[in-house]
Structures are given as structure tokens and as C-alpha cells.
Design a protein around this motif. Structure first.
Motif: not given
Lengths: 509, 238
Positions: A56, B32, B30, B18, B123-124, B15-16, B3-5, A27
């Protein structure tokens, strides 16, 4: 995205907890993981990929962008050529959970020798942080409020598993120096995923549930009265507790602890501050399987005069009951991460995980509730009439809906297709006062119109009710605004009382 | 937690993530572009009780569409939804209040979640973000308007009869309102009248036949938002 990149070597990644830890680490975009897999690597990689799909994570995509790499090796002896160049820290979560010593030297071989080998690898490679996944039950027979601290002398352990975990902890703790930091994470007994109920093996409370299912099947041959008066002695006290935690929550705590920079050795209990009592688990199981009659008993194992039902119930072993304990609590900083008023394991979570277990034949087959032929077979036997005229009137009075005190409305459900029909339900102050098949004099405020197949799906808990309506598969007529508010109410009922065996119209209530 | 990209055919990466909130951790996605990003967008979804999650048809379509055109888009699940922690503690009591009034006190926690998501996005991505709210999300983003700058604000199907939108007056960022001509929450006339009372600068676009849910009309919504965010692109295409 301004974190310093961190490279982690993870062992046990294809284990129940391990693959959840891996998912939690990934994550964080700045984390890269190397996972230790033993031969045959291709086969074990495929297994890991399947496990991660369920939570996932797209492993091929992760490997393609170098977030995950595989290193081949086997504990405790085949770590010689392991590529650990650039590794910042090790999470050692590989373990063997055999309670008694086996001919191959387990659980000591993996848990003690394996940990020693990993520590040696860390020392030789100059790795300065080592996170070890132990168990809260390394405490053995100790009772009281146990601190988050290393036990300098071995507690009075109850089996070889606990002994091996303490010995491994001792190795890890003593590895720590002024320039090397040891972190020990002690999760308690793992239960299903808090969101899906998913687990991968029938252990702990799942084993007790499986034994109860066997009991329920046996009792099914008798009369209704018999089903609710099963002569079963449940060994232990009703107020004892079993410290279980959802596997995803435990993994998240371990990932958070790991990614928190520290130079001090530390011990962390990843435990449940409000675990279910023996009595609660009994009540949940009775409700789920629609049986009753068990009585708590101070008899000891093995039972010399056991009856047929006790033989069946204890046929899966007496292991988990041993972990219902009195007077044992754990100091735990992680407890602060649980929202106020929230229980890690409650009836809903328990039911959800047992449903998952049943749907996967107790974790022996993949979870495929949406399989078309399965649906076809089930929908043939599911009756809308039974659902509205028999099932709902029985379960609604026992559901949380009764506490939605402002709920006063009349709802019409129209089920389309040959199996369909139309039913009108009148709610008054949260109580389901009456259900009538149309035509009826009751004037509905709104109407839900859906297919028989969709009703089967939502009744079995395979599709959220919201999805059916918001995807446009179902129609809402009349006062849409009130109907939209009814959707989550019915959704909560479906979650609380899913139809578990559609073919037989037998319900878990 | 996951997370799954995915690299899609539209050159978008998902992207998952947190999001660390004030009292709870939230699940986010997220999205992009693989190429250079030109702006950042926060999308707040519908009411959690009414199917509000990151998979919502409008939220998901908007997110991918805007990302494919150069935006870094953050979507998130409110507390208690999906893998986000928290949520109302006494569900029947809250549901009872919701049934009677269509709103309840603990919804404020979901507005705070939106605030946390904005903070995470800041922040990002340093540039002031575009705030997009859909349905209930319109109220949660308007609740987050403070003195800090936002590039613009997009409200899609706000239920202005149910929630207060007075904080809009403290933010001067350009506002886009998108609504349909047959929304069950507020009639066309009610929405026009409410929009007239809102401060400038503002733009109102009415889409036909979208109801409140815009099923089958998601691409039109996304295209309308894109034209508002990148008018120069729309002009050059024309």
C-alpha cells in the motif's frame, strides 16, 4: 504533526522484512527515509516499487514529496560516496540468510563485513544511533528463557548464518559509547503478513507447507484411505515450538523501537510468546491439504531407510524442522503489544498465508486472483450445486459457526445465471441441520441473491462477502436486519474454509 | 500500517496514519486539502461486522468531499478491522450475542477506539472537531460526548432503536440528522418521533430512496453535510 523530523538511512529495504520496515516508518509523517540500493539502481528501484505497492505504499509519490530518497551503494565495499549528510540514524536490515558458507564468502561477507562498513560510515558521519536487525536464533543451541541482552561470548551456534549474526551483533554492541547508541532487534522466523498472508519467499514454515503440498499431490493418486494414512516420519517432538512472527508485526515493532528515543544500548526480542507447536502445525497442514498419517519420530536426519513419501517431503530440505525447539522461550518487551487472547500465528493466519503462497505459485508470480481470465476459467468448473449440497454440509460442522449458539434461522441462497439455482439452508443453534434445493417447504427468513461469478469469488476468498453485498452487486430480500447479521457469519466461514482449487472442486478441509 | 500519499484531482491529500489507542493501535486515513484547512472532522463508520471500514462508500465519499472543501478529515478502522489491532476475542460467543440482541458488550471497545481517534485528531488540529457518525458510528461518537467542545455533530442513519443516544443531551453543539425514507433499521415515523425528543439546536434532513446504505446517493449525503458545515458557502452559491 508536532514531532521533530527524523532522517533515517535504511539498508535492505528491498528485502522481505526491509520493505515492511520502510512501509512502517513511512506511516509516521515526520520520518524521511534514505534507502540504500545497489546497482543497477533503476532495476532495484522498480523492484522496490513493486514490493511497496503490495503493502500500500506509493513509492513515486513518496519520492516526489521527498519522504523517500535513494542512495546508491553496495555492502560491504562500495559505500564511499554515500550521501549521509543529515542522517539521524541508521537501520541496518540488509542481511544474507545462507546457512552455510558459500564460495563468495557469504553469509559473513554481507552480515559481518557489511555491518562493519555501515558502522564505519556511521562513525565517520557522526551518526549517533545504529539499529541492527539481527535474529532471535543468534542464541544458537541455548535453551531456557533467554534474556533481551547481548551474549558476551558466542553461543554454541549451529551454522554459519547464526555465527555471522552474532559476530555482527558484537561489532554493533561494541560500537556503542556514551555518545553513540546501539539497538539490536532480534526478530524470530518471519511468516506471512498478518492481514493478507503475503510473503515474498518460500522459507521457514512456507517451505514445510510446500513440502506437504508435494506430499498431498503424490497421495492424491491413491485411495481416500491411503491419503489419510501416509507413512511419514516427522522428525522432532510434537510439543516443540517454532517461533514464527508475522512480518508486518515484526516490522512494526522495529519501527516503534527505532522511533523511541534512547541513549542506552539495548537488545529487543521480536518474538512470539505463544508460538505454534509442532503438533499444531501438523494438524493445520493436515486439515489444509486433507491428508493425514504422519507420526512424530525421534529418528535423526538423514533418514537411512526413507520411503517414497519421506523422500518427497524432505526433498526441500530439513532446514525448518531444525527450528522446532523444545524448552526455548524469549524474554520480550514487544509481547506486551499483543492484545490479550490474541495469537500472532493461529490456524486462520496460517491458512491465509498458505493460500497466498499457492495463489502466487509459492511466491514465484504476482498475486492476481482477480484476473478476469482466471475467473472465467475457474467459474466454468465451479458448481453452485456442489458448493451448497456437498461442500457446505461438510465444512460447516467443523467451523466456528457451530459455536454461534444463538444462530437459528432459514436462509435462501439464489444464484443467478446459467450455473445457478436456489438452495435453502436451515440452521438450528449454530448447526446446519439441512440444505434443500428449491422448491422446498422450508420458509426462509431472508434471501441472498447473487451471481455465479460473485459466488466463485467469495467462495475462493478473493472478495470479502461484505463487499459483494454492500456494494450492491448482490441483493438481500426478506428480513434485511437479520440477513446483515448473517453476512459476517458466512464471511467467517468463507475465510475459514475457502475453496482453494475451484477447477477440481477440491477443498482445503 | 501503510502510508499512501495521493494527491487527487480535487487537491486533496490522503495519508494513512496510525492512531495510538488506549490498548491498541488503529489504522486511520487523514485526508486534507492541499490549501488552507478551515475545520477538522472525525468520521466514525458502520459496524465492523457489517462492512464498517474506512473503505465504506459513505465514509470514503464524505471524507474526500469534505477535505476538498477545506476540512482535515480523519477516518479510522475499529479494532480488529483492516490493520487495526484488537477486536473481539471470542468471535463465536460475540457473534451469538450479536445475532440474538443486535449488539454486544465488547462494542464498547469500538466506542473507545472512536475516543482515541478524536484524541489523535485533536493533537493534529487544535480547533474543536466536527463529529460525524454513520450508522453504528453514530452511537460510537455519541458515546464520546463529554464536557469538551465539539463544533457540531452529524448523525447519518443512526439506529436509535438498537443503541442508546442519551449522551446527546450533555453536548450543546448543533446537531444534524440525515436519514432516508426507507431505512430498514428504523422507519421514517420512528426516526421523526425520536428526533422530536432530542435537544436543540438540531436540524433534520430526510433524503429520498437512500435506504440505510445510500448506495448511489453518497454525493447527496456529502453535499448535505457540507451545506450544514459551511452554510455561508451554500448561500453565496445560491
Amino acid at each position: 504533526m508536532n514531532h521533530k523530523p527524523i532522517d533515517i538511512l535504511l539498508t535492505g529495504a528491498s528485502g522481505f522484512l526491509g520493505h515492511y520496515i520502510l512501509a512502517e516508518l513511512l506511516v509516521h509523517p515526520h520520518v524521511r527515509c534514505r534507502v540504500l540500493l545497489r546497482n543497477p539502481v533503476a532495476e532495484n528501484l522498480a523492484r522496490l516499487e513493486r514490493l511497496l505497492i503490495d503493502v500500500g505504499v506509493n513509492l513515486p509519490a513518496m519520492m516526489a514529496n521527498k519522504r523517500v530518497t535513494v542512495v546508491q551503494g553496495e555492502l560491504p565495499n562500495s559505500l564511499g560516496s554515500l550521501d549521509v549528510d543529515g542522517v539521524d540514524l541508521i537501520i541496518h536490515s540488509a542481511g544474507n540468510t545462507a546457512f552455510n558458507a558459500t564460495g563468495s564468502g557469504e553469509p559473513s561477507r554481507t552480515n559481518v563485513d557489511g555491518t562493519r562498513a555501515m558502522l564505519s560510515l556511521a562513525t565517520n558521519a557522526g551518526i549517533r544511533r545504529f539499529v541492527y536487525v539481527s535474529t532471535a536464533y543468534v542464541c544458537g543451541e541455548q535453551v531456557g528463557h533467554l534474556p533481551e541482552a547481548f551474549y558476551p561470548t558466542m553461543p554454541p551456534v549451529r551454522n554459519n548464518y547464526e555465527r555471522s549474526k552474532w559476530e555482527a551483533e558484537a561489532l554493533v554492541w561494541n560500537w556503542s559509547t556514551s555518545t553513540r547508541t546501539a539497538t539490536i532487534c532480534r526478530p524470530s522466523i518471519l511468516f506471512g503478513d498478518s492481514q493478507t498472508g503475503r510473503a515474498t519467499t518460500a522459507k521457514g514454515l512456507h517451505l514445510v507447507a510446500k513440502a506437504t503440498e508435494i506430499l498431498a499431490r503424490a497421495a492424491n493418486d491413491g485411495s481416500e484411505a491411503h491419503r489419510h494414512h501416509i507413512p511419514l516420519r516427522i522428525l522432532g517432538r510434537s510439543d516443540a515450538t517454532c517461533n514464527v512472527v508475522p512480518v508486518d508485526w515484526a516490522a512494526r515493532q522495529i519501527a516503534t523501537i527505532t522511533l523511541t528515543s534512547t541513549t542506552e544500548p539495548s537488545v529487543h526480542h521480536i518474538t512470539n510468546p505463544d508460538p505454534p507447536t509442532h503438533q499444531e502445525v501438523k494438524e493445520w497442514l493436515e486439515k489444509y491439504f486433507d491428508i493425514a498419517g504422519g507420526q512424530f519420530s525421534d529418528a535423526s536426519w538423514p533418514l537411512r531407510d526413507s520411503n517414497h513419501y519421506e523422500d518427497l517431503f524432505y526433498s526441500l530440505g530439513n532446514i525448518c524442522l531444525d527450528y522446532f525447539r523444545n524448552g526455548l522461550t524469549f524474554e520480550s518487551q514487544c509481547s506486551a503489544n499483543i492484545p490479550a487472547g490474541k495469537r500472532l500465528i493461529d490456524q486462520e493466519a496460517f491458512f491465509q498465508s498458505i493460500s497466498y503462497a499457492q495463489a502466487t505459485n509459492w511466491f514465484r508470480s504476482p498475486y492476481k486472483m482477480n484476473k478476469a481470465d482466471d475467473l472465467e476459467q475457474r467459474s466454468d468448473a465451479f458448481s453452485s450445486k456442489w458448493y451448497f449440497e456437498s461442500f457446505l454440509p461438510r465444512v460447516v460442522p467443523r467451523s466456528a459457526i457451530t459455536r454461534v449458539s444463538e444462530l437459528t434461522t432459514i436462509v435462501r441462497y439464489t444464484i443467478t445465471g446459467p450455473e445457478g439455482g436456489s438452495w435453502i439452508c436451515r440452521f438450528d443453534s449454530g448447526q446446519l441441520k439441512e440444505t434443500q434445493a428449491a422448491p422446498s417447504a422450508l420458509k426462509p427468513e431472508f434471501e441472498f441473491r447473487l451471481s455465479h461469478e460473485d459466488l466463485v469469488e467469495i467462495a475462493a476468498g478473493r472478495k470479502p462477502m461484505q463487499d459483494i453485498f454492500l456494494s450492491g452487486c448482490a441483493e438481500i430480500l426478506g428480513n434485511v436486519e437479520q440477513a446483515m447479521k448473517m453476512v459476517p457469519i458466512i464471511g467467517a466461514l468463507l475465510k475459514e474454509f475457502p475453496v482453494t482449487d475451484v477447477e477440481n472442486s477440491a477443498v482445503k478441509c | 500500517m501503510l502510508t499512501e500519499t495521493l494527491t487527487t484531482e480535487e487537491n486533496v491529500i490522503e495519508e494513512r496514519v496510525r492512531i495510538l489507542g488506549r490498548n491498541r493501535t488503529l489504522e486511520g486515513v487523514l485526508t486534507y486539502p492541499t490549501g488552507r484547512a478551515t475545520c477538522s472532522v472525525l468520521i466514525a463508520g458502520p459496524h465492523p461486522f457489517l462492512g464498517g471500514d474506512i473503505r465504506n462508500n459513505v465514509v470514503a465519499t464524505l471524507s474526500k468531499s469534505l477535505a476538498s472543501q477545506g476540512a482535515v478529515v480523519l477516518t479510522f478502522n475499529y479494532g480488529g478491522v483492516g490493520r487495526s489491532e484488537g477486536g473481539p476475542t471470542d468471535w463465536p460467543a460475540v457473534m451469538s450475542e450479536f445475532w440474538k440482541h443486535g449488539t454486544f458488550k465488547e462494542e464498547q471497545g469500538w466506542a473507545e477506539d472512536t475516543d482515541s481517534a478524536i484524541f489523535a485528531l485533536r493533537q493534529w488540529c487544535a480547533s474543536p472537531p466536527v463529529l460525524v457518525g454513520y450508522s453504528f458510528g453514530c452511537w460510537t461518537i455519541v458515546n464520546c460526548l463529554r464536557k469538551e467542545k465539539f463544533q457540531s455533530i452529524v448523525l447519518i442513519s443512526p439506529n436509535h432503536k438498537q443503541h442508546m443516544f442519551t449522551p446527546l443531551c450533555i453536548c450543546s453543539a448543533p446537531l444534524l440528522l440525515i436519514h432516508s425514507d426507507n431505512d430498514f433499521t428504523c422507519s421514517e415515523c420512528e426516526t421523526k418521533a425520536w428526533f422530536d425528543s432530542v435537544r436543540e439546536p438540531k436540524t433534520r434532513i430526510q433524503l429520498p430512496a437512500g435506504e440505510h446504505f445510500f448506495r448511489g446517493h453518497e454525493a447527496e449525503v456529502a453535499s448535505t453535510v457540507a451545506k450544514f458545515l459551511w452554510p455561508q458557502d451554500a448561500n453565496s452559491e445560491a
